[in-house]
Design an enzyme around this catalytic site. Structure first.
Site, short mmCIF file in Angstrom:
data_model
loop_
_atom_site.label_atom_id
_atom_site.label_comp_id
_atom_site.label_asym_id
_atom_site.label_seq_id
_atom_site.Cartn_x
_atom_site.Cartn_y
_atom_site.Cartn_z
N GLU A 1 0.88 -1.17 0.00
CA GLU A 1 0.00 0.00 0.00
C GLU A 1 0.91 1.22 0.00
O GLU A 1 1.77 1.35 0.86
CB GLU A 1 -0.84 0.04 1.28
CG GLU A 1 -2.21 -0.56 1.18
CD GLU A 1 -2.96 -0.44 2.50
OE1 GLU A 1 -2.78 0.57 3.21
OE2 GLU A 1 -3.68 -1.38 2.83
N ASP B 1 -6.22 9.45 9.65
CA ASP B 1 -4.93 8.89 10.01
C ASP B 1 -4.43 9.43 11.33
O ASP B 1 -4.71 10.57 11.70
CB ASP B 1 -3.89 9.20 8.92
CG ASP B 1 -4.06 8.31 7.72
OD1 ASP B 1 -3.99 7.08 7.90
OD2 ASP B 1 -4.30 8.83 6.61
#
Lengths: 291, 442
Positions: A72, A83
């Site tokens: 990823e 995040d």
């Protein structure tokens, strides 16, 4: 003027696509090979351009040999609201060193010249993509050798057209499924999904705490499996070999992000690769140890 | 004009023109590609897909939050239609907040500019000193109704944080306020006030350490605490239904203004002027007048050190459409789609986005948006203090400055209503430093 809920509307208008157009994709081939070997995949998340372009390219090139089955690659955004601090800082470092979306695509293109087997999935937020041009981005990503996309802030309610265009280009749209996702929402999420399903392990941002809830996940993963033929990856908060192994026993893939990004920031590329090797070994031993 | 304006957004949370053929005002959309053509072209088979560029608003959030926001929407629509909820809200607005706020004829400001009559809608006289409590109270009552015990909020100038801390205390709910470290420094009195009210203040150091980063952190908190927490967004932005919900709770400003002016002057205003950061006091003032084509709506953005300097917070005048904090709207951003720092002397306008309904009103031409600099806002603060004995917030002073310019160019038969959204006590440090530097050094 009471407005019907988005969820209701969505289930009315979206029809599941029963046939994945990407049956012969790198992702499908990789998962098939792993299944044959009875092993879960190690999915490693790194931020493109972190800490700087050359170190990032070096890391990307060496991840497969260290045991990453799928990569990823984060596309930085100034305001990554889903995040945690580790990945936000990684984005800030990359940005400070001149990383752009165009450079990220170029990294993938270069990687593909040496490695035509390891799937690469781009993960990020919509705004930089829209700024780049959605169609232009999808086209460039497909040409560069990207295999799939994880778009954190594009829910299926707004994502049908983009998913269709991505599919036409052979790009998988990997759906995120959260602990809060009610069973009634799953069909709509899965209808737009290809490649694999990304099951968020717990309610929180990336990297926010150690994970010891593999047991709780077990039944949730069963339910997912019943509704979808896609492999299921589990991520958010996997920080060590023990947790990775526990998840490898119940899921098709284990995603490690923040821990790797933190190791890279603290100790450099070689240390990040060392952690990758440790995690890969834990995952390889996971199912053997059980049987 | 068509009454469809007031029923926006559509069922997907998008602010889009609802009438085929264009906006009811008959004016052309400026951004045809992004705004009208795709929507009006009507590709009925495309489900929800092309909505990325269909309008402003929407619900661009992480999957963890999607179900939760759906619950809030359902609970809000239910509460909205419940007379008991409305009665409780109304009672607290009257007895606790102090509504209705006066619509005050600013006689000396009017004389000074020598043109149009200037009226001030005195939101500064609300409990806690700004319009923010209208929304904080409404959402906190909704949170209580949903059984949520913990309120979280982001705050820039601190006025929204103070309002949420206040209603949390009143309703017996927990309260955590996220505030940029930069803002904590320049808004100390409000920080101390929130603590006194029992709120926990979490300094945000990430990014630029201002309002947008506080919003990022609040969203992260929410994702991690979905079970017991209600996020009270302070402006008409964020994922649907927030822009609509906050607008509805603020709409009392315009509803009262309309009644008050009709009662005392027997007429509607000619022009409404309000400052726009996220734009909640402006939407609150405008909403009741959207269908009155003769009423001109003017939003005033923060031009900071000047639009040409690049150091400003004028998303509509100096930004472009994009997606941030769950909605599609105008944003300050660079060529790579990274969000740019906003700058304004007033912390409350220091935000790189704007509510999606303002983006819609801007493109449709129903409202116009101008920008006023730091220095001009300071000038208005001084003038309003000396002529009216009213210390306005730096945010509100942006609207005051522009209203003065408008008034000077208009005749005495014209009526301008300015939303005096808050009082300026919180800004005394900044104001003293700029207007009375000798005092600041002493």
């Amino acid at each position: 003027m009471s407005a019907p809920s988005l969820t209701t509307e969505m289930s009315k208008t979206d029809t599941p696509n029963p046939v994945s157009p990407n049956a012969d994709s790198r992702l499908a081939r990789r998962f098939a090979a792993l299944k044959a070997a009875d092993r879960a995949a190690l999915v490693t998340y790194v931020m493109a351009g972190d800490p700087d372009p050359s170190a990032s390219r070096d890391l990307l090139a060496r991840l497969p040999a260290a045991g990453a089955d799928i990569i990823e690659l984060g596309m930085l955004f100034s305001d990554p609201m889903a995040d945690g601090v580790a990945i936000q800082r990684a984005g800030q470092r990359a940005l400070a060193n001149g990383q752009t979306l165009a450079l990220t695509l170029e990294m993938v293109r270069d990687f593909r010249q040496r490695d035509d087997d390891t799937p690469i999935v781009l993960m990020g937020y919509l705004n930089p993509l829209q700024r780049f041009g959605e169609d232009r981005f999808l086209q460039a990503a497909a040409e560069a050798g990207v295999d799939g996309l994880i778009l954190v802030d594009l829910p299926p309610e707004h994502g049908a057209a983009m998913t269709a265009r991505a599919r036409d280009l052979g790009l998988a749209r990997i759906p995120l499924v959260a602990p809060t996702t009610p069973p009634g929402r799953l069909p709509a999420l899965l209808a737009q999904g290809d490649g694999f399903v990304y099951r968020i392990a717990f309610n929180g941002v990336t990297g926010s705490r150690r994970l010891d809830i593999a047991a709780e996940l077990d039944s949730a993963l069963d339910a997912l499996k019943r509704q979808s033929p896609l492999p299921v990856a589990v991520g958010f908060g996997v920080r060590d070999g023990g947790t990775a192994a526990a998840i490898a026993r119940i899921a098709d893939a284990v995603v490690v992000g923040s821990a790797l990004v933190e190791r890279l920031a603290a100790a450099g590329v070689d240390a990040a690769l060392e952690l990758t090797r440790e995690l890969a070994e834990s995952i390889q031993g996971a199912r053997r140890g059980e049987s | 004009m068509n009454s469809t304006l007031k029923t926006l957004p559509d069922h997907n949370g998008f602010f889009v023109p609802a009438v085929p053929g264009g906006h009811p005002s008959g004016r052309r959309c400026r951004d045809v590609k992004n705004f009208s053509r795709k929507f009006l072209g009507g590709s009925p088979g495309d489900g929800h897909g092309t909505q990325l560029n269909r309008g402003y608003g929407g619900r661009y959030v992480a999957e963890t939050l999607m179900p939760l926001i759906g619950e809030i929407e359902a609970a809000y629509d239910d509460a909205r239609a419940d007379p008991a909820f409305q009665a409780r809200l109304h009672e607290l607005q009257r007895d606790y907040v102090g509504r209705a706020t006066p619509l005050y004829f600013a006689e000396r400001l009017t004389e000074h500019f020598g043109g149009a009559q200037i009226y001030l809608k005195r939101e500064d006289l609300n409990h806690t000193g700004a319009h923010k409590i209208n929304n904080a109270l409404g959402q906190a009552l909704l949170a209580q109704r949903m059984g949520r015990q913990r309120l979280i909020a982001e705050t820039g100038a601190g006025m929204h944080g103070v309002a949420v801390a206040t209603v949390a205390a009143r309703l017996g709910l927990g309260c955590v306020v996220y505030m940029g470290a930069t803002d904590i420094e320049r808004q100390q009195p409000n920080v101390q006030r929130m603590r006194l009210l029992g709120a926990e203040i979490v300094p945000v150091h990430s990014g630029t350490a201002t309002l947008k980063d506080a919003m990022n952190e609040a969203l992260r908190d929410w994702v991690a605490n979905v079970d017991d927490t209600f996020y009270i967004i302070g402006t008409v932005a964020g994922p649907a239904p927030y822009p609509r919900m906050v607008r509805d709770f603020q709409a009392v400003i315009g509803v009262e203004t309309r009644e008050q002016l009709l009662a005392t002057q027997g007429r509607l205003p000619d022009t409404l002027v309000a400052c726009v950061g996220g734009g909640s006091n402006a939407m609150g003032l405008f909403h009741a007048f959207l269908d009155d084509a003769a009423v001109t709506l003017v939003g005033v953005e923060a031009a900071g050190e000047g639009l040409e300097s690049g150091r400003h917070a004028a998303s509509l005048n100096g930004g472009e459409p994009g997606i941030l904090h769950g909605n599609r709207t105008y944003l300050l951003q660079d060529g790579d789609g990274q969000i740019r720092d906003a700058h304004s002397i007033s912390a409350g306008l220091d935000y790189p986005g704007v509510g999606p309904e303002h983006a819609y009103l801007h493109d449709s031409g129903r409202a116009s948006y101008v920008a006023v600099t730091d220095d001009e806002a300071l000038e208005a603060v001084g003038l309003c203090c000396r002529l009216e004995g009213i210390l306005p917030a730096l945010e509100s002073a942006h609207a005051l400055y522009h209203a003065g310019q408008l008034a000077a160019a208009q005749g005495p038969d014209q009526v301008i209503v300015v939303c005096l959204s808050g009082r300026g006590d919180k800004d005394m440090d900044t104001i003293t430093r700029h207007l009375m530097p000798e005092e600041a050094q002493a």
